[in-house]
Design a protein around this motif. Structure first.
Motif, PDB file in Angstrom:
ATOM      1  N   LYS A   1       0.850  -1.194   0.000  1.00  0.00           N
ATOM      2  CA  LYS A   1       0.000   0.000   0.000  1.00  0.00           C
ATOM      3  C   LYS A   1       0.881   1.237   0.000  1.00  0.00           C
ATOM      4  CE  LYS A   1      -0.471  -0.484   5.009  1.00  0.00           C
ATOM      5  NZ  LYS A   1      -1.420  -0.795   6.079  1.00  0.00           N
ATOM      6  N   TRP A   2       0.331   2.307  -0.539  1.00  0.00           N
ATOM      7  CA  TRP A   2       1.059   3.569  -0.600  1.00  0.00           C
ATOM      8  C   TRP A   2       0.148   4.674  -0.100  1.00  0.00           C
ATOM      9  CZ3 TRP A   2       0.934   0.063  -4.666  1.00  0.00           C
ATOM     10  CH2 TRP A   2       2.144  -0.605  -4.923  1.00  0.00           C
ATOM     11  N   VAL A   3       0.766   5.644   0.574  1.00  0.00           N
ATOM     12  CA  VAL A   3       0.002   6.807   1.050  1.00  0.00           C
ATOM     13  C   VAL A   3       0.498   8.042   0.308  1.00  0.00           C
ATOM     14  CG1 VAL A   3      -0.551   8.276   3.031  1.00  0.00           C
ATOM     15  CG2 VAL A   3      -0.321   5.795   3.328  1.00  0.00           C
ATOM     16  N   VAL A   4      -0.444   8.755  -0.296  1.00  0.00           N
ATOM     17  CA  VAL A   4      -0.115  10.000  -0.985  1.00  0.00           C
ATOM     18  C   VAL A   4      -0.813  11.139  -0.246  1.00  0.00           C
ATOM     19  CG1 VAL A   4      -0.270  11.278  -3.137  1.00  0.00           C
ATOM     20  CG2 VAL A   4       0.080   8.802  -3.197  1.00  0.00           C
ATOM     21  N   ALA A   5      -0.024  12.090   0.252  1.00  0.00           N
ATOM     22  CA  ALA A   5      -0.582  13.252   0.947  1.00  0.00           C
ATOM     23  C   ALA A   5      -0.818  14.340  -0.091  1.00  0.00           C
ATOM     24  CB  ALA A   5       0.388  13.729   2.026  1.00  0.00           C
ATOM     25  N   VAL A   6      -2.073  14.764  -0.225  1.00  0.00           N
ATOM     26  CA  VAL A   6      -2.444  15.703  -1.291  1.00  0.00           C
ATOM     27  C   VAL A   6      -2.689  17.098  -0.718  1.00  0.00           C
ATOM     28  CG1 VAL A   6      -4.193  16.235  -3.027  1.00  0.00           C
ATOM     29  CG2 VAL A   6      -3.452  13.876  -2.709  1.00  0.00           C
ATOM     30  N   GLY A   7      -1.947  18.085  -1.232  1.00  0.00           N
ATOM     31  CA  GLY A   7      -2.177  19.477  -0.838  1.00  0.00           C
ATOM     32  C   GLY A   7      -1.212  19.948   0.242  1.00  0.00           C
ATOM     33  N   ASP A   8      -1.102  21.268   0.342  1.00  0.00           N
ATOM     34  CA  ASP A   8      -0.179  21.853   1.325  1.00  0.00           C
ATOM     35  C   ASP A   8      -0.599  21.541   2.754  1.00  0.00           C
ATOM     36  OD1 ASP A   8       1.311  22.842  -0.715  1.00  0.00           O
ATOM     37  OD2 ASP A   8       0.567  24.902  -0.565  1.00  0.00           O
ATOM     38  N   CYS A   9      -1.900  21.430   2.994  1.00  0.00           N
ATOM     39  CA  CYS A   9      -2.363  21.119   4.360  1.00  0.00           C
ATOM     40  C   CYS A   9      -1.906  19.726   4.772  1.00  0.00           C
ATOM     41  CB  CYS A   9      -3.886  21.189   4.440  1.00  0.00           C
ATOM     42  SG  CYS A   9      -4.519  22.839   4.255  1.00  0.00           S
ATOM     43  N   ALA A  10      -1.970  18.781   3.830  1.00  0.00           N
ATOM     44  CA  ALA A  10      -1.578  17.413   4.148  1.00  0.00           C
ATOM     45  C   ALA A  10      -0.065  17.328   4.379  1.00  0.00           C
ATOM     46  CB  ALA A  10      -1.991  16.473   3.017  1.00  0.00           C
ATOM     47  N   PHE A  11       0.678  18.289   3.809  1.00  0.00           N
ATOM     48  CA  PHE A  11       2.135  18.271   3.966  1.00  0.00           C
ATOM     49  C   PHE A  11       2.520  18.704   5.385  1.00  0.00           C
ATOM     50  CE2 PHE A  11       6.237  20.571   3.481  1.00  0.00           C
ATOM     51  CZ  PHE A  11       7.018  19.458   3.255  1.00  0.00           C
ATOM     52  N   ASN A  12       2.017  19.861   5.809  1.00  0.00           N
ATOM     53  CA  ASN A  12       2.446  20.353   7.127  1.00  0.00           C
ATOM     54  C   ASN A  12       1.336  21.116   7.875  1.00  0.00           C
ATOM     55  OD1 ASN A  12       2.221  22.653   5.672  1.00  0.00           O
ATOM     56  ND2 ASN A  12       4.379  23.232   5.772  1.00  0.00           N
ATOM     57  N   GLY A  13       0.126  20.898   7.504  1.00  0.00           N
ATOM     58  CA  GLY A  13      -0.981  21.616   8.151  1.00  0.00           C
ATOM     59  C   GLY A  13      -1.413  22.838   7.366  1.00  0.00           C
ATOM     60  N   GLY A  14      -0.519  23.332   6.485  1.00  0.00           N
ATOM     61  CA  GLY A  14      -0.834  24.473   5.619  1.00  0.00           C
ATOM     62  C   GLY A  14      -1.444  25.638   6.375  1.00  0.00           C
ATOM     63  N   LEU A  15      -2.533  26.158   5.844  1.00  0.00           N
ATOM     64  CA  LEU A  15      -3.221  27.312   6.437  1.00  0.00           C
ATOM     65  C   LEU A  15      -3.690  27.046   7.859  1.00  0.00           C
ATOM     66  CD1 LEU A  15      -5.714  28.218   3.571  1.00  0.00           C
ATOM     67  CD2 LEU A  15      -3.789  29.606   4.333  1.00  0.00           C
ATOM     68  N   PHE A  16      -3.931  25.758   8.156  1.00  0.00           N
ATOM     69  CA  PHE A  16      -4.544  25.421   9.440  1.00  0.00           C
ATOM     70  C   PHE A  16      -3.528  24.960  10.481  1.00  0.00           C
ATOM     71  CE2 PHE A  16      -7.488  24.496   5.955  1.00  0.00           C
ATOM     72  CZ  PHE A  16      -8.487  25.404   6.263  1.00  0.00           C
ATOM     73  N   ALA A  17      -2.235  24.999  10.131  1.00  0.00           N
ATOM     74  CA  ALA A  17      -1.202  24.517  11.064  1.00  0.00           C
ATOM     75  C   ALA A  17      -1.301  25.276  12.382  1.00  0.00           C
ATOM     76  CB  ALA A  17       0.174  24.701  10.445  1.00  0.00           C
ATOM     77  N   GLY A  18      -1.238  24.564  13.463  1.00  0.00           N
ATOM     78  CA  GLY A  18      -1.280  25.200  14.790  1.00  0.00           C
ATOM     79  C   GLY A  18      -2.686  25.484  15.265  1.00  0.00           C
ATOM     80  N   GLY A  19      -3.689  25.204  14.436  1.00  0.00           N
ATOM     81  CA  GLY A  19      -5.079  25.459  14.829  1.00  0.00           C
ATOM     82  C   GLY A  19      -5.498  24.540  15.974  1.00  0.00           C
ATOM     83  N   TYR A  20      -6.442  24.987  16.765  1.00  0.00           N
ATOM     84  CA  TYR A  20      -6.837  24.231  17.965  1.00  0.00           C
ATOM     85  C   TYR A  20      -7.423  22.860  17.635  1.00  0.00           C
ATOM     86  CZ  TYR A  20     -11.645  25.384  16.840  1.00  0.00           C
ATOM     87  OH  TYR A  20     -12.837  25.477  16.203  1.00  0.00           O
ATOM     88  N   ALA A  21      -7.941  22.686  16.392  1.00  0.00           N
ATOM     89  CA  ALA A  21      -8.603  21.420  16.053  1.00  0.00           C
ATOM     90  C   ALA A  21      -7.704  20.497  15.236  1.00  0.00           C
ATOM     91  CB  ALA A  21      -9.885  21.712  15.268  1.00  0.00           C
ATOM     92  N   CYS A  22      -6.465  20.947  14.953  1.00  0.00           N
ATOM     93  CA  CYS A  22      -5.610  20.180  14.031  1.00  0.00           C
ATOM     94  C   CYS A  22      -4.517  19.428  14.763  1.00  0.00           C
ATOM     95  CB  CYS A  22      -4.962  21.116  13.025  1.00  0.00           C
ATOM     96  SG  CYS A  22      -6.181  21.860  11.974  1.00  0.00           S
ATOM     97  N   ALA A  23      -4.280  18.189  14.305  1.00  0.00           N
ATOM     98  CA  ALA A  23      -3.187  17.408  14.874  1.00  0.00           C
ATOM     99  C   ALA A  23      -1.882  17.818  14.181  1.00  0.00           C
ATOM    100  CB  ALA A  23      -3.457  15.923  14.712  1.00  0.00           C
ATOM    101  N   SER A  24      -1.775  17.558  12.868  1.00  0.00           N
ATOM    102  CA  SER A  24      -0.530  17.873  12.140  1.00  0.00           C
ATOM    103  C   SER A  24      -0.695  17.472  10.695  1.00  0.00           C
ATOM    104  CB  SER A  24       0.623  17.074  12.739  1.00  0.00           C
ATOM    105  OG  SER A  24       0.295  15.701  12.609  1.00  0.00           O
ATOM    106  N   GLY A  25       0.435  17.494   9.958  1.00  0.00           N
ATOM    107  CA  GLY A  25       0.410  16.973   8.583  1.00  0.00           C
ATOM    108  C   GLY A  25       0.237  15.460   8.614  1.00  0.00           C
ATOM    109  N   VAL A  26      -0.098  14.888   7.458  1.00  0.00           N
ATOM    110  CA  VAL A  26      -0.393  13.447   7.376  1.00  0.00           C
ATOM    111  C   VAL A  26       0.815  12.599   7.785  1.00  0.00           C
ATOM    112  CG1 VAL A  26      -1.071  11.594   5.787  1.00  0.00           C
ATOM    113  CG2 VAL A  26      -2.111  13.854   5.580  1.00  0.00           C
ATOM    114  N   GLY A  27       2.027  13.059   7.398  1.00  0.00           N
ATOM    115  CA  GLY A  27       3.249  12.286   7.631  1.00  0.00           C
ATOM    116  C   GLY A  27       3.530  12.011   9.092  1.00  0.00           C
ATOM    117  N   GLU A  28       2.954  12.801   9.981  1.00  0.00           N
ATOM    118  CA  GLU A  28       3.206  12.553  11.407  1.00  0.00           C
ATOM    119  C   GLU A  28       2.228  11.537  11.986  1.00  0.00           C
ATOM    120  OE1 GLU A  28       3.904  16.066  13.748  1.00  0.00           O
ATOM    121  OE2 GLU A  28       4.716  17.033  11.951  1.00  0.00           O
TER     122      GLU A  28
END
Ligand code: SF4
Length: 173
Positions: free
Chosen positions: A114-141
């Protein structure tokens, strides 16, 4: 009021014009992905899309792959309803706290290889929502990622290029 209605009949649309279609490039990319998938898996490629908390912009571009213009299923790329039938997980969004466990369980339910593809800047590092109270992190973590396709959102052609790079790399191993 009558004046406004009259003006609206003749006013140009405010939206940007759609990009010119490039049938040949899309056909070439999708055919190459189908060929690489058959080399690696001996069959068509099955993709499960996972929205882990995106704004839905990335989903619109992913959905476009199945519309009448791109219609990637004709090249052997199928979107499936269950991770148990998937080869690739296409994950969008900053992973929200509410979706973290669902993503982990989806990953666990997907059989190998199986392979995982993270799509979009948010999936890379949280993008616009990085650090938001409801967000864990980018997909890779949360789960191991094989490929990031950057962009906000990436276009269908960029998605196809990413999938091709992934399949070519996988079929060499
Ligand atoms: S990368 Fe852009 S389009 Fe995709 S989920 Fe994030 S904000 Fe939305």
């Amino acid at each position: 009021m009558r004046k406004l209605l009259f003006q609206s009949l003749f006013r140009q649309a405010f939206t940007e014009p759609a990009p010119l279609p490039d049938d040949a490039a899309v056909t070439e990319l999708a055919t190459a992905i189908g060929r690489a998938a058959r080399r690696r898996l001996g069959r068509s490629l099955s993709i499960r899309e996972v929205d882990a908390g995106s704004c839905n912009g990335c989903e619109l571009e992913i959905h476009a792959l199945n519309n009448a213009y791109y219609d990637v299923e004709r090249f052997g790329l199928r979107f499936v309803a269950s991770p148990r039938h998937a080869d690739v997980l296409l994950v969008t969004g900053p992973v929200t706290l509410n979706m973290r466990e669902a993503l982990e369980r989806t990953y666990a339910a997907t059989p190998g290889p199986k392979w995982v593809v993270a799509v979009g800047d948010c999936a890379f590092n949280g993008g616009l929502f990085a650090g938001g109270y409801a967000c864990a992190s980018g997909v890779g973590e949360i789960v191991p990622v094989d490929l990031h396709i950057r962009g906000c959102p990436p276009s269908p052609t960029q998605l196809l290029k990413g999938l091709l790079a992934l399949m070519e790399d996988a079929s060499r191993r």
